[in-house]
Design a protein around this motif. Structure first.
Motif, PDB file in Angstrom:
ATOM      1  N   THR A   4       0.849  -1.252   0.056  1.00 32.95           N
ATOM      2  CA  THR A   4       0.166  -0.137   0.015  1.00 32.95           C
ATOM      3  C   THR A   4       0.691   1.442  -0.089  1.00 32.95           C
ATOM      4  N   LYS A   5       2.247   1.129   0.346  1.00 32.73           N
ATOM      5  CA  LYS A   5       2.818   2.531   0.323  1.00 32.73           C
ATOM      6  C   LYS A   5       4.376   2.022   0.442  1.00 32.73           C
ATOM      7  N   ILE A   6       5.280   2.888  -0.074  1.00 33.46           N
ATOM      8  CA  ILE A   6       6.796   2.776  -0.185  1.00 33.46           C
ATOM      9  C   ILE A   6       7.180   4.063   0.191  1.00 33.46           C
ATOM     10  N   GLU A   7       7.893   4.365   1.177  1.00 36.78           N
ATOM     11  CA  GLU A   7       8.373   5.694   1.414  1.00 36.78           C
ATOM     12  C   GLU A   7       9.775   5.599   1.890  1.00 36.78           C
ATOM     13  N   ASN A   8      10.615   6.680   1.613  1.00 35.10           N
ATOM     14  CA  ASN A   8      12.101   6.887   1.650  1.00 35.10           C
ATOM     15  C   ASN A   8      12.166   7.083   3.418  1.00 35.10           C
ATOM     16  N   LYS A   9      13.187   5.956   3.859  1.00 32.10           N
ATOM     17  CA  LYS A   9      13.378   6.143   5.256  1.00 32.10           C
ATOM     18  C   LYS A   9      14.990   7.049   5.168  1.00 32.10           C
ATOM     19  N   THR A  10      15.765   6.629   4.238  1.00 33.61           N
ATOM     20  CA  THR A  10      17.193   7.439   3.812  1.00 33.61           C
ATOM     21  C   THR A  10      17.207   7.166   2.405  1.00 33.61           C
ATOM     22  N   SER A  11      18.282   7.856   1.860  1.00 31.71           N
ATOM     23  CA  SER A  11      18.507   7.858   0.570  1.00 31.71           C
ATOM     24  C   SER A  11      18.852   6.546   0.024  1.00 31.71           C
ATOM     25  N   THR A  12      18.930   5.546   0.811  1.00 28.48           N
ATOM     26  CA  THR A  12      19.069   4.175   0.310  1.00 28.48           C
ATOM     27  C   THR A  12      18.254   2.899   0.774  1.00 28.48           C
ATOM     28  N   LYS A  13      17.154   3.460   1.888  1.00 31.06           N
ATOM     29  CA  LYS A  13      16.592   2.519   2.332  1.00 31.06           C
ATOM     30  C   LYS A  13      15.049   3.066   2.445  1.00 31.06           C
ATOM     31  N   PHE A  14      14.225   2.049   2.235  1.00 33.96           N
ATOM     32  CA  PHE A  14      12.659   2.344   2.196  1.00 33.96           C
ATOM     33  C   PHE A  14      11.861   1.536   3.093  1.00 33.96           C
ATOM     34  N   LYS A  15      10.808   2.237   3.632  1.00 34.50           N
ATOM     35  CA  LYS A  15       9.740   1.574   4.388  1.00 34.50           C
ATOM     36  C   LYS A  15       8.918   1.158   3.741  1.00 34.50           C
ATOM     37  N   VAL A  16       8.527  -0.383   3.641  1.00 32.93           N
ATOM     38  CA  VAL A  16       7.337  -0.874   3.205  1.00 32.93           C
ATOM     39  C   VAL A  16       6.223  -0.899   4.053  1.00 32.93           C
ATOM     40  N   TYR A  17       5.027  -0.539   3.370  1.00 35.45           N
ATOM     41  CA  TYR A  17       3.772  -0.943   4.102  1.00 35.45           C
ATOM     42  C   TYR A  17       2.943  -1.756   3.559  1.00 35.45           C
ATOM     43  N   LEU A  18       2.714  -2.836   4.057  1.00 36.42           N
ATOM     44  CA  LEU A  18       1.550  -4.197   3.667  1.00 36.42           C
ATOM     45  C   LEU A  18       0.120  -4.082   4.183  1.00 36.42           C
ATOM     46  N   ASP A  19      -0.919  -3.899   3.278  1.00 33.36           N
ATOM     47  CA  ASP A  19      -2.132  -3.776   3.939  1.00 33.36           C
ATOM     48  C   ASP A  19      -2.181  -2.567   4.708  1.00 33.36           C
ATOM     49  N   GLY A  20      -1.720  -1.429   4.519  1.00 35.96           N
ATOM     50  CA  GLY A  20      -1.778  -0.212   5.349  1.00 35.96           C
ATOM     51  C   GLY A  20      -0.950  -0.281   6.748  1.00 35.96           C
ATOM     52  N   GLN A  21      -0.171  -1.369   6.943  1.00 33.12           N
ATOM     53  CA  GLN A  21       0.654  -1.541   8.137  1.00 33.12           C
ATOM     54  C   GLN A  21       2.104  -1.535   7.579  1.00 33.12           C
ATOM     55  N   PHE A  22       2.879  -0.956   8.526  1.00 30.48           N
ATOM     56  CA  PHE A  22       4.482  -0.800   8.253  1.00 30.48           C
ATOM     57  C   PHE A  22       4.721  -2.473   8.430  1.00 30.48           C
ATOM     58  N   ALA A  23       5.796  -2.803   7.398  1.00 30.71           N
ATOM     59  CA  ALA A  23       6.243  -4.153   7.438  1.00 30.71           C
ATOM     60  C   ALA A  23       7.586  -4.230   7.689  1.00 30.71           C
ATOM     61  N   PHE A  24       8.441  -3.658   6.970  1.00 33.36           N
ATOM     62  CA  PHE A  24       9.831  -3.745   7.128  1.00 33.36           C
ATOM     63  C   PHE A  24      10.596  -2.586   6.145  1.00 33.36           C
ATOM     64  N   VAL A  25      12.046  -2.479   6.582  1.00 33.46           N
ATOM     65  CA  VAL A  25      12.734  -1.739   5.908  1.00 33.46           C
ATOM     66  C   VAL A  25      13.588  -2.322   4.766  1.00 33.46           C
ATOM     67  N   LEU A  26      13.689  -2.124   3.601  1.00 35.63           N
ATOM     68  CA  LEU A  26      14.305  -2.679   2.491  1.00 35.63           C
ATOM     69  C   LEU A  26      15.271  -1.791   2.006  1.00 35.63           C
ATOM     70  N   LYS A  27      16.368  -2.242   1.170  1.00 35.49           N
ATOM     71  CA  LYS A  27      17.228  -1.475   0.496  1.00 35.49           C
ATOM     72  C   LYS A  27      16.674  -1.411  -1.135  1.00 35.49           C
ATOM     73  N   LYS A  28      17.047  -0.453  -1.873  1.00 30.96           N
ATOM     74  CA  LYS A  28      16.585  -0.554  -3.135  1.00 30.96           C
ATOM     75  C   LYS A  28      16.417  -1.744  -4.031  1.00 30.96           C
ATOM     76  N   SER A  29      17.862  -2.319  -3.754  1.00 30.75           N
ATOM     77  CA  SER A  29      17.913  -3.588  -4.725  1.00 30.75           C
ATOM     78  C   SER A  29      17.011  -4.638  -4.297  1.00 30.75           C
ATOM     79  N   GLU A  30      16.710  -4.762  -2.842  1.00 28.60           N
ATOM     80  CA  GLU A  30      15.879  -5.612  -2.396  1.00 28.60           C
ATOM     81  C   GLU A  30      14.051  -5.244  -2.992  1.00 28.60           C
ATOM     82  N   LEU A  31      14.063  -4.060  -3.216  1.00 28.21           N
ATOM     83  CA  LEU A  31      12.796  -4.020  -3.612  1.00 28.21           C
ATOM     84  C   LEU A  31      12.682  -4.445  -5.288  1.00 28.21           C
ATOM     85  N   PHE A  32      13.835  -4.213  -5.868  1.00 24.25           N
ATOM     86  CA  PHE A  32      13.727  -4.653  -7.045  1.00 24.25           C
ATOM     87  C   PHE A  32      13.793  -6.142  -7.376  1.00 24.25           C
TER      88      PHE A  32
END
Length: 204
Positions: A4-32
């Protein structure tokens, strides 16, 4: 699970939200790698793999890194991991991991902390410092019981007085009272202060 949402935590890390709830922080390469995009589905299989193979391992490595930098209490370590974006169940598992190796031991932390500072600070000051680090009153009191003796209190008062270049024979009643007040504010008892001032010898 819907991303439901991906937002920047830092320039290289991203907060991922699943079904409206925060799930984990991933690197850009992991998102890909897992093809994670907003408004698209993440399979249960990929979700479990990310948690077990990436997040949990990363949390343990981060905890070990933090403990290598300096000794920390359990509470301090939890706060650091929480700030890094790890969820409570992963934090609990990580704390259990480092505790199993003896890397986190609050009672030993308290004793080591007291031993390193007991000749400079009063019990009251020590208690406040340890409480601020998340230790329980009972644990602090037990650690103090093991570490403190009357001699330690005397040494701490003497060190304070030496820093003030204390010379009772050259001081007025008002100046002497200021010394008593300063030591009392630090948490030393009047009888201990009086004993040290009357009995100890003072050197430059």
């Amino acid at each position: 699970m819907l991303v439901t949402k991906i937002e920047n935590k830092t320039s290289t890390k991203f907060k991922v939200y699943l079904d409206g709830q925060f799930a984990f922080v991933l690197k850009k390469s992991e998102l890909f790698r897992y093809r994670i995009k907003e408004n698209e589905q993440l399979s249960e299989c990929d979700y479990e793999e990310i948690r077990n193979e990436i997040i949990k391992k990363r949390a343990k490595l981060r905890a070990l890194q933090l403990l290598t930098d300096m000794d920390r209490t359990k509470d301090q370590l939890c706060k650091k991991l929480r700030d890094d974006g790890y969820q409570e169940d992963i934090i609990d598992e990580t704390i259990g991991y480092v505790e199993s190796f003896g890397y986190v031991n609050d009672f030993n932390f308290a004793k080591n902390f007291i031993e390193s500072k007991k000749n400079k600070k009063s019990k009251k000051e020590m208690y406040s410092l340890l409480k601020a680090k998340g230790l329980s009153s009972e644990m602090i009191e037990n650690a103090m019981e093991e570490c403190y003796s009357n001699e330690d209190t005397v040494q701490a008062i003497e060190q304070f007085l030496r820093k003030k270049r204390f010379r009772p024979e050259n001081m007025s009643e008002k100046e002497l009272q200021k010394i008593y007040s300063a030591l009392a504010r630090k948490g030393f008892h009047y009888e201990d202060i009086r004993h040290v001032i009357q009995v100890s010898e003072w050197n430059a």
